[in-house]
Design a protein around this motif. Structure first.
Motif, PDB file in Angstrom:
ATOM      1  N   GLN A   1       1.586  -3.978   1.990  1.00  0.00           N
ATOM      2  CA  GLN A   1       0.613  -3.745   3.046  1.00  0.00           C
ATOM      3  C   GLN A   1       1.350  -3.506   4.364  1.00  0.00           C
ATOM      4  O   GLN A   1       2.313  -4.205   4.693  1.00  0.00           O
ATOM      5  CB  GLN A   1      -0.296  -4.977   3.194  1.00  0.00           C
TER       6      GLN A   1
ATOM      7  N   GLU B   1      -1.668  -8.941  -0.930  1.00  0.00           N
ATOM      8  CA  GLU B   1      -1.149  -7.806  -0.167  1.00  0.00           C
ATOM      9  C   GLU B   1      -0.719  -6.656  -1.082  1.00  0.00           C
ATOM     10  O   GLU B   1       0.058  -5.788  -0.683  1.00  0.00           O
ATOM     11  CB  GLU B   1       0.017  -8.255   0.702  1.00  0.00           C
TER      12      GLU B   1
ATOM     13  N   TYR C   1      -5.736  -0.659   3.722  1.00  0.00           N
ATOM     14  CA  TYR C   1      -4.500  -0.504   2.949  1.00  0.00           C
ATOM     15  C   TYR C   1      -4.472   0.838   2.232  1.00  0.00           C
ATOM     16  O   TYR C   1      -3.469   1.568   2.278  1.00  0.00           O
ATOM     17  CB  TYR C   1      -4.388  -1.650   1.941  1.00  0.00           C
TER      18      TYR C   1
END
Length: 326
Positions: A230, A216, A89
């Motif tokens: 993400q 995320e 990420y």
């Protein structure tokens, strides 16, 4: 007394080599494409520390009487997968590449003449949404259930091969995210902040969505959530890894296979229904799954032969049981 490098390398299991190689690859990407940045200053020491921990656990796992360290060695890929997911990420966000969502949207529309996540909304109702949200969040539980089933019944060779293949599958999907960054239809075709109104559940849906958003890197109530989201839509890792679980559950005939079949099917449906993925993401996930199970046996055998001496415990425990047929 000189250090014998072979004494360190030989106990290293196939999954250890795989994880260390992937860490090295991410480090190379950071060095080549993000030189001199704060990202590299964070990633470099973290990756070195992770590799050191893996080597220590690998060495300890073949020593008699160290059951707890052997247990940690068996299961460390589970947190490592998540930690490396967050590293991917950071790398994707830092690279700042353009998202490919418009292309994925066009492919879906060309295939079906509609946008699948929009079309399927006509069948939504709160109970179904609740069931599918619970199924979606069972993602990691499916893989852990498969591994525990094999470990409990003493199939260490199959357990080790499953852990290796699942880890390998995750890493392939991560590379897919780097090459094909996309955020998914909940940000592009639908208003992200209206999801609870448009697809309400019953009891846990909203809470589970918030939990998944946090995982995320999407905080609550921020003005532009897509900027922090993400980039993990293509391929659908949920589809890829769920199909891998179903594949192993069928081949190894594990006791919980029918539960995994049902949950896995609901999970794959939920990826589109809940607007996490375009349908083409599922096609990508299926292709990545096929590549994973096709190439994993030879890669596993190659790494295991290179990473263990003929008499080592790892080789005896991890390669004596045949892997699934290709």
């Amino acid at each position: 007394m000189p250090l014998d490098i072979r004494s360190i390398v030989r106990p290293v299991a196939a999954v250890d080599v795989l994880v260390i190689a992937f860490i090295a690859l991410l480090s190379i990407i950071a060095v080549v494409f993000l030189p001199g940045t704060a990202v590299w200053q964070i990633i470099a020491p973290f990756n070195l520390a992770m590799c050191a921990v893996i080597l220590v656990l690998s060495l300890a796992s073949v020593q008699p009487g160290l059951r707890m360290l052997r247990f940690l060695h068996d299961w460390y890929p589970v947190p490592a997968i998540f930690l490396l997911f967050k590293e991917v990420y950071i790398i994707i966000q830092s690279l700042g590449r353009q998202d490919i969502d418009p292309s994925l949207i066009n492919i879906d529309h060309a295939l079906f003449g509609v946008h699948p996540t929009v079309w399927i909304t006509q069948f939504s109702f709160p109970l179904l949404t609740e069931i599918l949200q619970l199924a979606y969040v069972s993602y990691y539980l499916l893989m852990v259930t498969l591994a525990i089933d094999l470990r409990v019944r003493g199939d260490y060779g199959k357990f080790s091969y499953v852990i290796f293949t699942v880890t390998y599958g995750f890493f392939l999907s991560y590379l897919g995210y780097v090459v094909f960054p996309a955020v998914g239809p909940r940000f592009t075709l639908h208003p992200f902040d209206s999801l609870d109104k448009e697809l309400p559940g019953l009891f846990f849906t909203s809470l589970l969505r918030g939990f998944l958003n946090a995982g995320e890197s999407i905080p609550n109530d921020i003005p532009n959530p897509v900027a922090l989201a993400q980039r993990d839509a293509f391929p659908s890792g949920h589809t890829q890894m769920t199909l891998i679980v179903i594949y192993f559950a069928a081949h190894y005939r594990i006791r919980s296979r029918y539960v995994l079949y049902v949950l896995g099917t609901l999970l794959i449906i939920s990826t589109v229904y809940l607007r996490y993925h375009y349908f083409v993401d599922l096609i990508g996930g299926a292709l990545f799954m096929a590549f994973t199970v096709r190439t994993a046996p030879k890669l596993y055998s190659f790494l295991q032969r290179r990473g263990a001496s003929p008499g080592s415990a790892n080789l005896q425990r991890e390669t004596t049981i045949p892997v699934p047929p290709e």
